[in-house]
Scaffold this motif. Structure first.
Motif, PDB file in Angstrom:
ATOM      1  N   UNK A   1      -1.548 -12.800  -9.472  1.00 55.75           N
ATOM      2  CA  UNK A   1      -0.252 -12.685  -8.794  1.00 55.75           C
ATOM      3  C   UNK A   1       0.963 -13.138  -9.653  1.00 55.75           C
ATOM      4  N   UNK A   2       0.624 -14.099 -10.498  1.00 55.20           N
ATOM      5  CA  UNK A   2       1.788 -14.437 -11.392  1.00 55.20           C
ATOM      6  C   UNK A   2       2.084 -13.361 -12.440  1.00 55.20           C
ATOM      7  N   UNK A   3       0.801 -12.869 -12.982  1.00 52.32           N
ATOM      8  CA  UNK A   3       1.287 -11.574 -14.012  1.00 52.32           C
ATOM      9  C   UNK A   3       1.723 -10.603 -13.332  1.00 52.32           C
TER      10      UNK A   3
ATOM     11  N   UNK B   1       8.073  -0.712  -5.077  1.00 45.90           N
ATOM     12  CA  UNK B   1       8.061  -2.153  -5.847  1.00 45.90           C
ATOM     13  C   UNK B   1       6.834  -2.922  -4.974  1.00 45.90           C
ATOM     14  N   UNK B   2       7.091  -2.934  -3.678  1.00 48.67           N
ATOM     15  CA  UNK B   2       6.020  -3.657  -2.875  1.00 48.67           C
ATOM     16  C   UNK B   2       4.724  -3.330  -3.230  1.00 48.67           C
ATOM     17  N   UNK B   3       4.503  -1.941  -3.058  1.00 49.88           N
ATOM     18  CA  UNK B   3       3.179  -1.320  -3.347  1.00 49.88           C
ATOM     19  C   UNK B   3       2.646  -1.407  -4.851  1.00 49.88           C
ATOM     20  N   UNK B   4       3.578  -1.435  -5.535  1.00 53.77           N
ATOM     21  CA  UNK B   4       3.337  -1.722  -7.071  1.00 53.77           C
ATOM     22  C   UNK B   4       2.670  -3.120  -7.411  1.00 53.77           C
ATOM     23  N   UNK B   5       3.444  -4.263  -6.539  1.00 59.54           N
ATOM     24  CA  UNK B   5       2.918  -5.454  -6.685  1.00 59.54           C
ATOM     25  C   UNK B   5       1.643  -5.664  -6.209  1.00 59.54           C
TER      26      UNK B   5
END
Length: 301
Positions: free
Chosen positions: A105-107, A74-78
């Motif tokens: 970042x918001x999206x 999830x961190x890499x995905x973000x």
């Protein structure tokens, strides 16, 4: 000979290095990097590993370990979403350069908030495909092998990003599935739950298509536009132009459903049908019976 090779190479490098004319007009303003096809592919792979963890990552029976691995992905995905959405926003004429990063970042966070619903929908698609195909022996076979799962994973990711009005990235995602499976779904199409495509090659679903729940399509089905509308200056208008398919509809191979028409719920559309008018609920539409004629010496052909 060597001098001649260098001369040809250098001359054409100089010519191709110039950015002018049509090439310049097609580029977004600024000099920031454009979207990376490989990173977009990695985004889809990470979503797959999060949603189908046991199938595409590491099967972990313990919840705590499972959460750890999903968290790493999830961190890499973000981080990848932030970068690629920002690069896609360069194609948005209304976006100011200084707003691109915070907006991206918001999206990215907004997309991650949609992942539980994306997961729910994808598992309904898997279930629909399993129950629609007697050749499927278990759910794992559907998840690993059936092109519809790959296609719908790409589509459901892309659809969320499209709804967020992220430019370019959703189309890259769906076209990656299109090139691999032969199933062409525009990210703007709206598709309900328990959606199944059997075989799949050659299926086309247009941008303004609306598909209900428990719909099944077979190979070669086209849900397309019949015609296009233009403004006074001759520019093509992006208006609803694709079919509405209501709940519990089955459309068999090579049927073409064209224009802003409605196929009523609980209907069956036979193969090789050309449909351009509304079809009421509970309809059964099939092609005319074939005429069996004998031709001799090419007569009658």
């Amino acid at each position: 000979m060597e001098n001649n090779i260098n001369e040809v190479l250098l001359r054409n490098v100089a010519l191709l290095s110039r950015q002018e004319g049509k090439e310049e007009s097609m580029m977004p303003a600024g000099s920031a990097p454009l979207p990376s096809v490989e990173e977009v592919r990695r985004i889809v792979s990470l979503v797959k590993s999060i949603i189908f963890t046991d199938y595409f990552y590491k099967r972990q029976p313990e919840q705590q370990i499972r959460s750890y691995y999903i968290g790493v992905n999830m961190e890499e995905l973000y981080l990848l979403l932030c970068r690629q959405i920002a690069r896609g926003l360069q194609f948005c004429e209304e976006c100011c350069e200084e707003e691109v990063t915070p907006t991206a970042n918001h999206l990215a966070l907004q997309f991650i908030d949609h992942l539980p619903e994306v997961k729910r929908l994808l598992y309904t698609d898997v279930e629909a495909m399993f129950h629609n195909d007697p050749a499927a022996t278990n759910y794992g076979e559907v998840i690993y092998c059936y092109p519809v799962v790959n296609t719908m994973t790409h589509y459901r990711i892309a659809h969320v990003l499209h709804q967020m009005q992220v430019p370019v990235i959703p189309r890259i995602i769906t076209e990656q599935a299109h090139s691999k499976t032969g199933i062409d779904i525009h990210p703007g199409a709206t598709i309900g739950e328990y959606f199944a495509i059997d075989h799949g090659t050659g299926v086309v679903i247009g941008e303004t298509c609306i598909i209900g729940n428990h719909v099944t399509l077979y190979q070669g089905v086209t849900l397309g536009a019949k015609s296009f509308k233009y403004d006074a200056e001759g520019n093509m208008l992006n208006v609803p132009r694709h079919p509405i398919i209501e709940d519990n509809v089955t459309i068999y191979s090579n049927a073409s459903i064209l224009g802003r028409i409605t196929i009523g719920h609980d209907s069956v559309i036979g193969g090789n049908i050309w449909v351009t008018n509304d079809i009421p609920p509970h309809s059964r539409i099939q092609q005319s019976k074939a005429v069996d004629l004998s031709f001799q010496g090419g007569l009658g052909i």
